[in-house]
Write an enzyme that holds these catalytic residues in place. Structure first.
Site, PDB file in Angstrom:
ATOM      1  N   LYS A 292      14.873  -0.497  42.931  1.00 26.64           N
ATOM      2  CA  LYS A 292      13.458  -0.418  43.216  1.00 26.64           C
ATOM      3  C   LYS A 292      13.079   0.982  43.696  1.00 26.64           C
ATOM      4  O   LYS A 292      11.958   1.421  43.542  1.00 26.64           O
ATOM      5  CB  LYS A 292      13.104  -1.407  44.332  1.00 26.64           C
ATOM      6  CG  LYS A 292      13.271  -2.862  43.996  1.00 26.64           C
ATOM      7  CD  LYS A 292      12.848  -3.667  45.244  1.00 26.64           C
ATOM      8  CE  LYS A 292      13.087  -5.128  45.060  1.00 26.64           C
ATOM      9  NZ  LYS A 292      12.726  -5.859  46.322  1.00 26.64           N
TER      10      LYS A 292
ATOM     11  N   ILE B 270      17.582   8.781  44.615  1.00 26.97           N
ATOM     12  CA  ILE B 270      18.432   9.621  45.458  1.00 26.97           C
ATOM     13  C   ILE B 270      19.898   9.465  45.070  1.00 26.97           C
ATOM     14  O   ILE B 270      20.338   8.364  44.726  1.00 26.97           O
ATOM     15  CB  ILE B 270      18.199   9.294  46.961  1.00 26.97           C
ATOM     16  CG1 ILE B 270      18.975  10.224  47.881  1.00 26.97           C
ATOM     17  CG2 ILE B 270      18.495   7.844  47.290  1.00 26.97           C
ATOM     18  CD1 ILE B 270      18.472  10.212  49.332  1.00 26.97           C
ATOM     19  N   ILE B 271      20.631  10.568  45.096  1.00 28.20           N
ATOM     20  CA  ILE B 271      22.067  10.532  44.822  1.00 28.20           C
ATOM     21  C   ILE B 271      22.783  10.935  46.104  1.00 28.20           C
ATOM     22  O   ILE B 271      22.489  11.987  46.680  1.00 28.20           O
ATOM     23  CB  ILE B 271      22.423  11.482  43.663  1.00 28.20           C
ATOM     24  CG1 ILE B 271      21.781  10.959  42.365  1.00 28.20           C
ATOM     25  CG2 ILE B 271      23.938  11.609  43.506  1.00 28.20           C
ATOM     26  CD1 ILE B 271      21.922  11.880  41.187  1.00 28.20           C
ATOM     27  N   ASP B 272      23.693  10.058  46.545  1.00 25.64           N
ATOM     28  CA  ASP B 272      24.435  10.325  47.777  1.00 25.64           C
ATOM     29  C   ASP B 272      25.892  10.624  47.403  1.00 25.64           C
ATOM     30  O   ASP B 272      26.258  11.774  47.180  1.00 25.64           O
ATOM     31  CB  ASP B 272      24.285   9.105  48.697  1.00 25.64           C
ATOM     32  CG  ASP B 272      24.965   9.309  50.044  1.00 25.64           C
ATOM     33  OD1 ASP B 272      25.461  10.409  50.300  1.00 25.64           O
ATOM     34  OD2 ASP B 272      25.006   8.354  50.839  1.00 25.64           O
TER      35      ASP B 272
ATOM     36  N   THR C 168      26.928   5.593  42.116  1.00 19.22           N
ATOM     37  CA  THR C 168      25.951   4.789  41.369  1.00 19.22           C
ATOM     38  C   THR C 168      25.689   5.412  40.002  1.00 19.22           C
ATOM     39  O   THR C 168      25.716   4.730  38.973  1.00 19.22           O
ATOM     40  CB  THR C 168      24.614   4.697  42.152  1.00 19.22           C
ATOM     41  OG1 THR C 168      24.877   4.095  43.410  1.00 19.22           O
ATOM     42  CG2 THR C 168      23.572   3.881  41.413  1.00 19.22           C
TER      43      THR C 168
ATOM     44  N   ASP D 250      13.911   2.603  50.611  1.00 20.56           N
ATOM     45  CA  ASP D 250      13.845   1.581  51.669  1.00 20.56           C
ATOM     46  C   ASP D 250      15.026   1.637  52.623  1.00 20.56           C
ATOM     47  O   ASP D 250      16.034   2.299  52.371  1.00 20.56           O
ATOM     48  CB  ASP D 250      13.826   0.179  51.037  1.00 20.56           C
ATOM     49  CG  ASP D 250      15.207  -0.233  50.535  1.00 20.56           C
ATOM     50  OD1 ASP D 250      15.885   0.589  49.885  1.00 20.56           O
ATOM     51  OD2 ASP D 250      15.637  -1.363  50.807  1.00 20.56           O
TER      52      ASP D 250
ATOM     53  N   ARG E  67       9.339   1.030  52.175  1.00 15.82           N
ATOM     54  CA  ARG E  67       8.916   1.428  50.833  1.00 15.82           C
ATOM     55  C   ARG E  67       7.415   1.742  50.853  1.00 15.82           C
ATOM     56  O   ARG E  67       6.934   2.535  50.059  1.00 15.82           O
ATOM     57  CB  ARG E  67       9.176   0.301  49.822  1.00 15.82           C
ATOM     58  CG  ARG E  67      10.649   0.029  49.556  1.00 15.82           C
ATOM     59  CD  ARG E  67      10.830  -0.722  48.242  1.00 15.82           C
ATOM     60  NE  ARG E  67      12.071  -1.459  48.192  1.00 15.82           N
ATOM     61  CZ  ARG E  67      13.247  -0.954  47.796  1.00 15.82           C
ATOM     62  NH1 ARG E  67      13.330   0.291  47.423  1.00 15.82           N
ATOM     63  NH2 ARG E  67      14.321  -1.710  47.776  1.00 15.82           N
TER      64      ARG E  67
HETATM   65  P1  5GP Z   1      25.384   6.677  45.773  1.00 19.80           P
HETATM   66  O1  5GP Z   1      26.010   5.722  44.821  1.00 19.80           O
HETATM   67  O2  5GP Z   1      25.030   7.994  45.116  1.00 19.80           O
HETATM   68  O3  5GP Z   1      26.202   6.865  47.011  1.00 19.80           O
HETATM   69  O4  5GP Z   1      24.045   6.013  46.313  1.00 19.80           O
HETATM   70  C1  5GP Z   1      22.889   5.966  45.553  1.00 19.80           C
HETATM   71  C2  5GP Z   1      21.985   4.838  45.972  1.00 19.80           C
HETATM   72  O5  5GP Z   1      22.118   4.555  47.351  1.00 19.80           O
HETATM   73  C3  5GP Z   1      20.532   5.214  45.766  1.00 19.80           C
HETATM   74  O6  5GP Z   1      20.064   4.751  44.536  1.00 19.80           O
HETATM   75  C4  5GP Z   1      19.839   4.529  46.929  1.00 19.80           C
HETATM   76  O7  5GP Z   1      19.483   3.227  46.562  1.00 19.80           O
HETATM   77  C5  5GP Z   1      20.879   4.448  48.008  1.00 19.80           C
HETATM   78  N1  5GP Z   1      20.760   5.552  48.990  1.00 19.80           N
HETATM   79  C6  5GP Z   1      21.623   6.569  49.190  1.00 19.80           C
HETATM   80  N2  5GP Z   1      21.217   7.373  50.189  1.00 19.80           N
HETATM   81  C7  5GP Z   1      20.046   6.859  50.627  1.00 19.80           C
HETATM   82  C8  5GP Z   1      19.121   7.257  51.651  1.00 19.80           C
HETATM   83  O8  5GP Z   1      19.248   8.262  52.374  1.00 19.80           O
HETATM   84  N3  5GP Z   1      18.029   6.455  51.812  1.00 19.80           N
HETATM   85  C9  5GP Z   1      17.811   5.348  51.045  1.00 19.80           C
HETATM   86  N4  5GP Z   1      16.707   4.657  51.282  1.00 19.80           N
HETATM   87  N5  5GP Z   1      18.669   4.947  50.073  1.00 19.80           N
HETATM   88  C10 5GP Z   1      19.770   5.699  49.877  1.00 19.80           C
END
Ligand code: 5GP
Length: 222
Positions: free
Chosen positions: A71, A139-141, A145, A198, A204
């Site tokens: 979302k 966002i990419i952390d 994902t 969120d 959101r």
């Molecule tokens: P990754 O797989 O890159 O670690 O995480 C990506 C997903 O984690 C994003 O699509 C998002 O849903 C969630 N996410 C990662 N960091 C954040 C953040 O700082 N805030 C929020 N709201 N979601 C995050």
């Protein structure tokens, strides 16, 4: 010459004081600061839309499949697509036709990655076969994902897959395993909310991208 790489927000920057903004009463006590104001987000998306339009209209008379990752990606998706539409309206010499698709992923529980990715709505993805796809993500952390999602989509044999992410996070300890083709902002290692991002389905409905307060993290924990 608009930059496809992120605008870098340094670690020393902690955001603007809440007192300068109109914020919903229901969240005012849960936020530490406004990291990226809504208007700034819009300006950066406009620049990304021009860049994407310039890069992708070439040799692309067929539709670009813009894939919204729900979302959290819905606001970025909606604004990016509408700004590419503006480019299409204003430019009589070139165009970039688009079609719109939606999928949903979920990996976070509270403010931590659960380590496993749930992908919903991958039913009839045969339509991406031989097509150019632009994944539009919030966002990419860790990057896991995106790596997983791209692998899943590759199974349907698209011609190309590109990724636009509004934000990438500069992680303190670990490296990110994925670099998007287009990115709005690189931010310090904070959990951010707002503009459709969120925390357990809260925030959101907040315009600006904000940093959560520790008390907010506790209040909405599941
Ligand atoms: P990754 O797989 O890159 O670690 O995480 C990506 C997903 O984690 C994003 O699509 C998002 O849903 C969630 N996410 C990662 N960091 C954040 C953040 O700082 N805030 C929020 N709201 N979601 C995050």
């Amino acid at each position: 010459n608009i930059e496809a790489n992120p605008l870098i927000i340094p670690d020393s920057y902690e955001g603007y004081s809440l007192s300068y903004f109109n914020l919903p009463l229901h969240y005012r006590n849960d936020l530490k600061s406004v990291l990226i104001p809504y208007g700034f987000v819009q300006d950066r998306i406009e620049a990304l839309a021009s860049r994407i339009f310039d890069d992708l209209h070439i040799g692309m008379p067929e539709q670009l499949i813009c894939m919204c990752v729900l979302k959290g990606g819905y606001r970025f998706f909606s604004d990016l697509v509408s700004k590419i539409q503006n480019e299409n309206r204003l430019r009589s010499d070139r165009s970039l036709p688009m079609s719109l698709e939606f999928i949903r992923t979920r990996s976070y529980i509270n403010d931590q990655s659960s380590g496993s990715l749930e992908i919903i709505g991958l039913g009839d993805l045969n339509k991406i076969k031989n097509k150019n796809v632009l994944i539009i993500e919030d966002i990419i952390d860790s990057g896991i994902t995106m790596v997983t999602l791209k692998e899943e989509l590759e199974k349907f044999h698209p011609k190309t897959i590109r990724v636009a992410s509004l934000i990438t996070k500069r992680r303190k300890d670990k490296k990110c395993v994925f670099k998007p083709d287009y990115c709005g902002f690189e931010v310090p290692d904070h959990f951010v909310v707002g503009y459709a991002l969120d925390y357990n389905e809260y925030f959101r409905d907040l315009e600006h991208i904000c940093i959560l307060k520790e008390s907010g993290v506790t209040k909405y924990k599941v």
